[in-house]
Every structure is written in structure tokens, then in C-alpha cells.
Design an enzyme around this catalytic site. Sequence first.
Site, PDB file in Angstrom:
ATOM      1  N   ASP A  92       0.827  -1.190   0.000  1.00 18.48           N
ATOM      2  CA  ASP A  92       0.000   0.000   0.000  1.00 18.48           C
ATOM      3  C   ASP A  92       0.869   1.251   0.000  1.00 18.48           C
ATOM      4  O   ASP A  92       1.686   1.449   0.899  1.00 18.48           O
ATOM      5  CB  ASP A  92      -0.887  -0.040   1.246  1.00 18.48           C
ATOM      6  CG  ASP A  92      -1.840   1.128   1.266  1.00 18.48           C
ATOM      7  OD1 ASP A  92      -2.471   1.375   0.232  1.00 18.48           O
ATOM      8  OD2 ASP A  92      -1.916   1.822   2.293  1.00 18.48           O
ATOM      9  N   THR A 119      -3.211   5.064  -3.840  1.00 18.05           N
ATOM     10  CA  THR A 119      -2.170   5.831  -3.162  1.00 18.05           C
ATOM     11  C   THR A 119      -0.838   5.772  -3.905  1.00 18.05           C
ATOM     12  O   THR A 119      -0.101   6.746  -3.922  1.00 18.05           O
ATOM     13  CB  THR A 119      -1.981   5.318  -1.726  1.00 18.05           C
ATOM     14  OG1 THR A 119      -1.905   3.897  -1.767  1.00 18.05           O
ATOM     15  CG2 THR A 119      -3.134   5.718  -0.861  1.00 18.05           C
ATOM     16  N   THR A 120      -0.556   4.626  -4.515  1.00 20.67           N
ATOM     17  CA  THR A 120       0.673   4.541  -5.308  1.00 20.67           C
ATOM     18  C   THR A 120       0.502   5.393  -6.569  1.00 20.67           C
ATOM     19  O   THR A 120       1.411   6.124  -6.969  1.00 20.67           O
ATOM     20  CB  THR A 120       0.956   3.088  -5.723  1.00 20.67           C
ATOM     21  OG1 THR A 120       0.728   2.248  -4.606  1.00 20.67           O
ATOM     22  CG2 THR A 120       2.364   2.923  -6.202  1.00 20.67           C
ATOM     23  N   ASP A 173      -8.658  -1.091   2.103  1.00 21.61           N
ATOM     24  CA  ASP A 173      -8.707  -0.433   0.793  1.00 21.61           C
ATOM     25  C   ASP A 173      -9.976  -0.838   0.053  1.00 21.61           C
ATOM     26  O   ASP A 173     -10.701  -0.007  -0.487  1.00 21.61           O
ATOM     27  CB  ASP A 173      -7.508  -0.859  -0.082  1.00 21.61           C
ATOM     28  CG  ASP A 173      -6.262  -0.058   0.243  1.00 21.61           C
ATOM     29  OD1 ASP A 173      -6.255   0.562   1.312  1.00 21.61           O
ATOM     30  OD2 ASP A 173      -5.316  -0.059  -0.561  1.00 21.61           O
TER      31      ASP A 173
HETATM   32  P1  ADP Z   1      -2.720   1.922  -5.801  1.00 27.58           P
HETATM   33  O1  ADP Z   1      -2.033   2.025  -4.478  1.00 27.58           O
HETATM   34  O2  ADP Z   1      -2.511   3.147  -6.616  1.00 27.58           O
HETATM   35  O3  ADP Z   1      -4.137   1.504  -5.699  1.00 27.58           O
HETATM   36  P2  ADP Z   1      -2.248  -0.698  -6.821  1.00 27.58           P
HETATM   37  O4  ADP Z   1      -1.007  -1.453  -6.567  1.00 27.58           O
HETATM   38  O5  ADP Z   1      -3.483  -1.099  -6.107  1.00 27.58           O
HETATM   39  O6  ADP Z   1      -1.935   0.816  -6.595  1.00 27.58           O
HETATM   40  O7  ADP Z   1      -2.513  -0.771  -8.392  1.00 27.58           O
HETATM   41  C1  ADP Z   1      -3.594  -0.173  -8.981  1.00 27.58           C
HETATM   42  C2  ADP Z   1      -3.496  -0.240 -10.470  1.00 27.58           C
HETATM   43  O8  ADP Z   1      -3.529  -1.583 -10.929  1.00 27.58           O
HETATM   44  C3  ADP Z   1      -4.682   0.458 -11.089  1.00 27.58           C
HETATM   45  O9  ADP Z   1      -4.250   1.310 -12.106  1.00 27.58           O
HETATM   46  C4  ADP Z   1      -5.519  -0.686 -11.622  1.00 27.58           C
HETATM   47  O10 ADP Z   1      -6.257  -0.295 -12.758  1.00 27.58           O
HETATM   48  C5  ADP Z   1      -4.490  -1.709 -11.962  1.00 27.58           C
HETATM   49  N1  ADP Z   1      -5.051  -3.057 -11.952  1.00 27.58           N
HETATM   50  C6  ADP Z   1      -5.643  -3.695 -10.923  1.00 27.58           C
HETATM   51  N2  ADP Z   1      -6.050  -4.932 -11.286  1.00 27.58           N
HETATM   52  C7  ADP Z   1      -5.695  -5.085 -12.578  1.00 27.58           C
HETATM   53  C8  ADP Z   1      -5.826  -6.153 -13.532  1.00 27.58           C
HETATM   54  N3  ADP Z   1      -6.414  -7.282 -13.211  1.00 27.58           N
HETATM   55  N4  ADP Z   1      -5.345  -5.945 -14.774  1.00 27.58           N
HETATM   56  C9  ADP Z   1      -4.749  -4.788 -15.098  1.00 27.58           C
HETATM   57  N5  ADP Z   1      -4.584  -3.762 -14.254  1.00 27.58           N
HETATM   58  C10 ADP Z   1      -5.042  -3.883 -13.011  1.00 27.58           C
HETATM   59 MG    MG Z   2      -4.914  -0.291  -5.044  1.00 28.45          MG
END
Ligand code: ADP
Ligand code: MG
Length: 544
Positions: free
Chosen positions: A64, A97-98, A394
Site C-alpha cells: 500500500d 495511493t501509489t 482499501d
Molecule cells: P494503488 O495504491 O494506486 O491503488 P495498486 O497497486 O493497487 O496501486 O494498483 C492499482 C493499479 O492496478 C490500477 O491502475 C488498476 O487499474 C491496476 N489493476 C488492478 N487490477 C488489474 C488487472 N487485473 N489488470 C490490469 N490492471 C489492473
Molecule cells: Mg490499489
Amino acid sequence: MAAMLQPQIILLKEGTDTSQGKAQLVSNINACTAVADVVRTTLGPRGMDKLIHDDKGTVTISNDGATIMKLLDIVHPAAKILVDIAKSQDSEVGDGTTTVVLLAAEFLKEAKPFVEDGVHPQNLIRSYRTACYLAIEKIKELAISIEGKSLEEKKSLLAKCAATTLSSKLIGGEKEFFAQMVVDAVIAIGNDDRLNMIGIKKVPGGNMRDSFLVNGVAFKKTFSYAGFEQQPKKFLNPKILLLNIELELKSEKENAEIRLSDPSQYQSIVDAEWNIIYEKLDKCVQSGAKVVLSRLAIGDLATQYFADRDIFCAGRVAEEDLLRVAAASGGTVQTTVNNIIDEVLGTCEIFEEKQVGNERFNIFSGCPSGRTATIVLRGGADQFIEEAERSLHDAIMIVRRALKNSTVVAGGGAIDMEISRYLRQHARTIAGKSQLFINSYAKALEVIPRQLCDNAGFDATDVLNKLRQKHALPSGEGAPFGVDINTGGIADSFANFVWEPAVVKINAINAATEAACLVLSVDETVKNPKSESAQGSCCKCYGW
Ligand code: ADP
Ligand code: MG
């Protein structure tokens, strides 16, 4: 030569550290990029986790962004802004958040060559703000509403949003299982805004899949005295009495000074103490309650007394749990046992004490007002369960946001690519330097799909080119295409149910632009030396 003889003007205290101008701006931008590099690899379903340990030996493993940024303990004044936006994104929408950190750093990185070339930061800021406004308008236009659907349909849509959030986490392997659980929990609490109405209890041991949802309240069995074993451990439709008083035999001499002239009077005082407690216990029993909970201690005498009358009791229940039982069962916490009327007693369909792993749990299910839910999390290592809890947080936030705002956009970088394309197209209609700046902003948005590819080991250039081509289709049918995390190609994110609430993106873009503009607007930092005036001396005088 005369200039050299002029006395030097001293403005700031000796030891003050200042740096200003272009060099300062560039150094701030570099610092922000360095911070983003730390969290960069955690983005997306194939993102890596970070293990952070401090000198106290606390180990945290997390994916996270906000958690990592908080634990990093960043000291650079400009880079701290990124920590703040990650935190605010976390509290505002709970996810992304990332994303927000990466976007802010990328906006700055794109601005760097312009700054170095002597473009005034205010020009950049103005263009960035325009681009941000356009981007958000576009997201609103592209977002798809889930309003007006039936509850079942809504539930499955929300589960998809939750699954997208969970897919990037440690528990991503079981995302459907947990997504369903999260949606049920959020729907159970209805319109209640208090997040703590969803309790998460962690019980080490067992398998992730042994985690379960209680439609009501569950908490770990509290400390109990002898006699507890004789109490019944299961009731159907019991009345529940909630107290905030101690049910213990109290030595009254601890509270008051008592002077006796006749030793025989001592017995009457001891009797009075017993009478007080028995009277309290009698009133509890008369109320008709079968389960008695108190935030304060319930002593051995009371435990045995209740056991003899087939009543279950638990003392020292955590305040949060007690309030949740109150909300769920419809009862009210009492501070006295006098005049307990029926209305203040709560109820539930089933109360039982159950074994969960190594722990005993008190579980209240089938509560009438149903405004609470509890998720009991199981899993191997402590760090694992901790991270699972953060991930569920989250997901819970996301489902709540999606339920409230009820619009979703395609994830997997699809929405970012689409806005990027739109802004580039728009930039072409602008005359002047602003065209370049908006173009850079558009390019920066591509960092999300690029990073998703990088983290999954795909060829980012290749995938991005495919995406650009797809999004450029004049019919607009390519808009929902994003990175296909399974094959390394591109896929329709919408059809694959990689959905994100629109508010996550809107908030992320807004916050990232604001942060970038803030960093760009700073052209001087001044570091004051340790204040000496605190010791009573004034600033050093140099003969003026
Ligand atoms: P954050 O902390 O920003 O939420 P995450 O590590 O949760 O970061 O990553 C979120 C990103 O991953 C988003 O841009 C989301 O669209 C993408 N994402 C999540 N699941 C998938 C998937 N199954 N295929 C492609 N992209 C995905
Ligand atoms: Mg996320």
C-alpha cells in the site's frame, strides 16, 4: 573597485542555509522522483511488496502506497508533499495511493526539462491546471453509472471494483472470495458512515479461506473468572444487557474513610458491601437479559452468580466492540442497573461462543438493525494478516465510494491512456507554448500503464504503442483498452471487469496536479539554524 569596499549586507542569521532559483527547483524535482522510485514497483497486480523494518524490530510488509510512504520517514521538505498526498488519498478514497505518488512525480519529471530551459514555472503551473481540469471533465464523461440497478446487479458490480483493488495485494489470489465478503459487509452496514462499524478481527493460523464474515459482531472472549465454564455458551434470541459499570465486590473502605467505635459494627459494613453487589446483580437478572456485557470488569462473584442463573457474561469488552454490539442489537449501553427497561436491551438471533483457531470468540449474529459486520481474518504469519487487513480496508473504502458515487471507469491504465490521448488531441488546438506543456502532462499520464507493464515484466514500449494505436481509433471503441496483465498484450479492461470507481482517478489526478504545482511554485528554501533566541541571546551582531 568601490563596490568591493561596500559593507556586506547580512540579512539572515549566521548558519542559515538558503538555495534558490532553478537549481533549487530541479533539486526538489529530483527528490520527488527519488521518492516515487521507491513505490514504483508496487503498482498493479504484479507489483512487488516492500518490507520495512525499524530499529525497534517492527517488520511491516506492504503493497500500500500510503503505508509505505508513512513508514519511510522522509525528511526532504519537498518530497514530504508526496507523503501528504498519499495520506490524503488514503483517507479520502482509500485506494490509488501509489498512483497519486507516481503521477505527481511524473508530472514533475516532465516539467524538469522546461524548467532547465528557463521556462517560468508559473507558465507550467497554469497549463497543468488547465490540463487537470480537462482530464477530470473527461473522466466524468467516460464514467459509467451503476445507479438504478437492482441490488443483486449492484453487488456483482461492486464486487468487481473490490476485486480490482485486491488484485494488486498479497491476498490477490483469493480476490473473488474476499471481494464478495467486503461487498456483503459494506451492504450490511447500509448508510452508516462510521467505518468502524465493520470490524476486522485477526486470528493467526489456518488458511485465508477460513476467514469468514459475521453478520453482526464478533470479538475475542474476554478474560473470565471461575464459574464462567458453567455458563451456557449458546442462546437463541437472547436479550442482551450492555453495561458500563463494574460488577465486582468492592471494598468500600478503599473509597471512603470509615471510623468505627465498636468492632461489632465492622460486620455491618462488610454486609453492606455484599448487599450492594447482590442488589446490582439481582437487577441485571430481573431485567430478563440472558447475555450481560460490560466495558468494565465483571468479577468472580458476579460470574458465578450469573452462571447459577444460566446467564452468560463478559467483562472488559473493548469499547469499540461494545458500541458495535449496541448498534447491531439495538440496545443501549447503561451506566446504572437501576430501572432497566426493555427498550434498552438488545437482541440477536443467535449468540454463541465458538472456537476459531486457537481463540474463543463471542459471536452475535442475525442482529435486527444489522448495522454492523465483522470480518474474521485467518492466515499464517502475523505480517501477512496485517497486510490482509490493510488490503481489505482499501477494498472496503472502494466499495463504499463506489456505492456512494456510483460511477466506475476502466482500470489497467485504460482511463489514463484515454485521457492522455484526449489531452494530446486538445493540445493541438492550442497555439503557443502551452501546447507543449499540456502534451507533457498527457505523456506523464502514461506512467500508469507503463509501470503496470514494467512491473509485470512486459515490454512496456510495445504494449504502450498498441494501446496508443487502439485508443486513436476514430470510432472511440478503443477507449476501454488497457494492459492485459495475464498475457502481456492489451485487452478491454471493461469487459474483463478491471473496474475502478471514478472518484479514485479524479481524486488522484487532482491531488497529483496540486502537489506538482506546489513543488513547481517553490523557488527558494531557507533553512533556519537552530533558534538561538530560545536561549535568551539575540542574533549575532557584526558591528552594525
Ligand atoms: P494503488 O495504491 O494506486 O491503488 P495498486 O497497486 O493497487 O496501486 O494498483 C492499482 C493499479 O492496478 C490500477 O491502475 C488498476 O487499474 C491496476 N489493476 C488492478 N487490477 C488489474 C488487472 N487485473 N489488470 C490490469 N490492471 C489492473
Ligand atoms: Mg490499489
